[in-house]
Enzyme design. Structure first.
Site, mmCIF file in Angstrom:
data_model
loop_
_atom_site.group_PDB
_atom_site.id
_atom_site.type_symbol
_atom_site.label_atom_id
_atom_site.label_comp_id
_atom_site.label_asym_id
_atom_site.label_seq_id
_atom_site.Cartn_x
_atom_site.Cartn_y
_atom_site.Cartn_z
ATOM 1 N N ASN A 97 -6.319 -3.098 1.892
ATOM 2 C CA ASN A 97 -6.006 -4.593 2.077
ATOM 3 C C ASN A 97 -7.620 -5.104 2.329
ATOM 4 O OD1 ASN A 97 -3.390 -4.325 2.206
ATOM 5 N ND2 ASN A 97 -3.120 -4.800 4.295
ATOM 6 N N ARG A 138 0.834 -1.137 0.033
ATOM 7 C CA ARG A 138 0.051 0.264 0.006
ATOM 8 C C ARG A 138 0.728 1.354 -0.083
ATOM 9 N NH1 ARG A 138 -3.442 -0.384 4.934
ATOM 10 N NH2 ARG A 138 -1.669 -1.692 5.713
#
Length: 96
Positions: A36, A18
């Protein structure tokens, strides 16, 4: 302006994915978000000018996105979605 909805499959959680996606998006002036999912995949939406989006997606599809050797992307599922108003979305961020 185009917008993509993307699911990343592979070793994409617990490896800085990320953070890496956010840095790549900022490099190409892409707005959107990344998060996620419980099944081990990562979901994101990204928006920007077509040529910048192409560069963003090429970097994600490379063997080592962001030069992070821990990330392994086995597959990207990419679909087009309608763009959002640029005034409503500033930058690229992780959401939880």
């Amino acid at each position: 302006m185009i917008r993509k909805h993307i699911f990343a499959h592979g070793r994409v959680q617990g490896v800085g994915f990320r953070f890496t996606v956010t840095a790549i998006a900022q490099t190409y002036n892409i707005t959107g978000w990344v998060r996620n999912l419980y099944d081990g995949t990562v979901e994101m939406e990204a928006q920007g000018l077509e040529h910048r989006m192409e560069l963003f997606l090429q970097e994600l599809s490379s063997g080592r996105p962001g030069r992070n050797g821990f990330i392994r992307i086995d597959k990207l599922d990419i679909t087009d979605v309608p763009p959002v108003n640029v005034a409503d979305e500033k930058g690229f961020r992780s959401v939880y």
